[in-house]
Design a protein around this motif. Sequence first.
Motif, PDB file in Angstrom:
ATOM      1  N   UNK A 622       0.853  -1.191   0.000  1.00 44.15           N
ATOM      2  CA  UNK A 622       0.000   0.000   0.000  1.00 44.15           C
ATOM      3  C   UNK A 622       0.892   1.245   0.000  1.00 44.15           C
ATOM      4  N   UNK A 623       0.748   1.995  -1.061  1.00 42.72           N
ATOM      5  CA  UNK A 623       1.522   3.240  -1.159  1.00 42.72           C
ATOM      6  C   UNK A 623       0.608   4.413  -0.839  1.00 42.72           C
ATOM      7  N   UNK A 624       1.163   5.591  -0.937  1.00 36.47           N
ATOM      8  CA  UNK A 624       0.321   6.752  -0.665  1.00 36.47           C
ATOM      9  C   UNK A 624      -0.866   6.774  -1.634  1.00 36.47           C
ATOM     10  N   UNK A 625      -0.572   6.465  -2.906  1.00 38.95           N
ATOM     11  CA  UNK A 625      -1.645   6.391  -3.910  1.00 38.95           C
ATOM     12  C   UNK A 625      -1.627   4.995  -4.517  1.00 38.95           C
ATOM     13  N   UNK A 626      -2.805   4.377  -4.641  1.00 42.38           N
ATOM     14  CA  UNK A 626      -2.850   3.002  -5.146  1.00 42.38           C
ATOM     15  C   UNK A 626      -3.858   2.899  -6.278  1.00 42.38           C
ATOM     16  N   UNK A 627      -3.490   2.183  -7.294  1.00 44.67           N
ATOM     17  CA  UNK A 627      -4.282   2.101  -8.513  1.00 44.67           C
ATOM     18  C   UNK A 627      -5.422   1.082  -8.371  1.00 44.67           C
ATOM     19  N   UNK A 628      -6.588   1.420  -8.856  1.00 45.45           N
ATOM     20  CA  UNK A 628      -7.673   0.428  -8.979  1.00 45.45           C
ATOM     21  C   UNK A 628      -8.341   0.650 -10.336  1.00 45.45           C
TER      22      UNK A 628
END
Length: 638
Positions: A622-628
């Motif tokens: 889990x990064x600061x922003x995560x792609x979905x």
Amino acid sequence: MQQAEKLSKLNFFLDDVKVNDKNFHLRLGANFPIISDIYQKLYAYSPHKEEAFELLMLSLVKNFEERSALQKKRDLTRVANPNWYSSEKIVGMMLYVDLFDTDFNGLKEKIPYLRNLGINTVHLMPFLDVPEFENDGGYAVRNYREVNPKFGTMKDFEALVKEFQKNDMNLIMDFVLNHCADQHQWAVEARKGNPKYKDFFYFFPDRNLPNAYERTMIEIFPDTSPGNFTYLPESDQWVMTLFYGYQWDLNYKNPMVLVEMIDTMLFWSNKGIDIFRLDAVAFMWKEIGKFSQNLPEVHLLLQLFKLCGQIVAPGVGYIAEAIVAPEEIIKYFGEGLAQGDECDIAYNANFMALSWEALATGNTNLLKKSMNAVPKKPRNTTWINYARCHDDIGLGFDDKLVTELGLDSLQHRLYILKHYCDGFNGSFALGQRFMIEHETGNARISGSMAALCGFEKAMKENNENEFQLAIKRINLQHAVILSLGGLPMIYSGDEVALPNNYDYLNDESKKYDNRWLHRSKMNWSLVENIKDTPSAEALVYKRLKQLIEIRKQTPAFADSNDLEYIDYENTHLLVYKKTDNKDVVYVIANFSGFDTFFESSLFANLNGNKLFNLLTESEMEINEKNFISAYDVLWLRE
Ligand code: OTU
């Protein structure tokens, strides 16, 4: 003893009771005061009240005596485990006997198929004897004690039940208790003028009272069966028929009707039914001058059904089929003094409708807002979570909440209808309007899961990109109902993305009701191909099967009032957290056709920077922003 006194004296009834079963006596003793109290509230002024009450007590004794030892044992196991119907291990499918596989024997043969998919609870659509043509898909019963001969004999049914039990599967029976067919023996007698049976229905010599009732009643099938009363020319009378004209409303103001129907329910309990789906309960009591839905008397009636059921067959569960506003649905779980003693299960109709709204708009604001407004339900009760069923989708969301989001509630509904029914703005859906309100253009929606999710259109256009998106939409719907907590109910055929069925238009007895659009015959050739071909249907099936397997291994997905919607600003996403002791799972569902991001801040206690993705069986950093991606769903364990 005075008749009136008799009603409140248990000993009087017990004098004759030879039942030698401590548990029965305990349950009867405990429930009797409540039963007689509720009964008095409903029937104090009925001329039949003593006679009917005595019959009711006799029915409890008789049905308990007839209940098999095996069933009595099952009852006690279930009483010791009152949450059996809300476990993560339970997964349901609803199906029509004949559309699924011809008859009871065919269904029996297909039990391995159901088990293989992970289904262990089956809601059988109405399977009792009905008139051949006018039967509303089985919802107009001609004989409550006989099965539909097209499906086999009572013996075949009993063999089916046995096979279900051998396989540890639960059977849900659709119990149509608001009305019966106009060809039921009671109706036949009533037509002849037999006063006993006329009193089983609501009869009127002219339009005066019907007019008075209709001033405050809604119409259920305004297009095809307007009004709530049907004229009987042969006797120049009117009879109350809220649904189709051939479905006569039973008059529960007459306690003899109540007794007959409770006795019928106990009869089927003894045949091995695990759960009753009580159909159209909201309408069971009607009053002039009142909005005749969800009246307090309906709740008293349902409490009587449940209390009597608990004395004879305490392992049986009850579903309230009340597709009404959430604050009204919640009342079917019991309220006030009798809390918990009404239905155990109700339909999460609000969520269902809103999931389609979110899929149309790609925006989850209304869904989130509405879910946060649903009152908490009592413990030991649960929802049926579903995306599609045999009925239409009613856009029954709360106008106030829509308005608070700055939308016009009618225009918003019309937009959703255009999306699902008109291909508006390049929409992927092939639905149709059901029961249009002509003044406003508002309507309900018919269409199969595959048609509404774009699968059918992709198939017609042979569009690979659209196929992928459609499969993801179907998967999204399934992944959500399987992780919300409660009893997920898959609609038969959706596991292989059955398209709409347009053939119903050639059938005189069905063509006036486009709910048949999404009531298709199962296509077994699709199933045969699953193993060998990488077809789009096979993908839908395999993903569903995988979701079911994982759900069953995830205790957090059991329902124990531990569902928390996370307030997260990304309008494409629905995020919720399911917790069971130490098992915490986040569900992140992207209802839009856009790829998007979610931030690490939405997780409360992120231990390290990894979560376990249950669906890919791998750790996810889990990064600061995560792609979905568009329409994707993640099940992430903390
Ligand atoms: C139920 O639904 C059944 O599910 C329908 O298939 C039947 O036609 C009907 O009862 C009559 O038996 O109006 O459009 O909550 O939404 O009870 C479906 C109220 C219905 C209704 C529901 C009813």
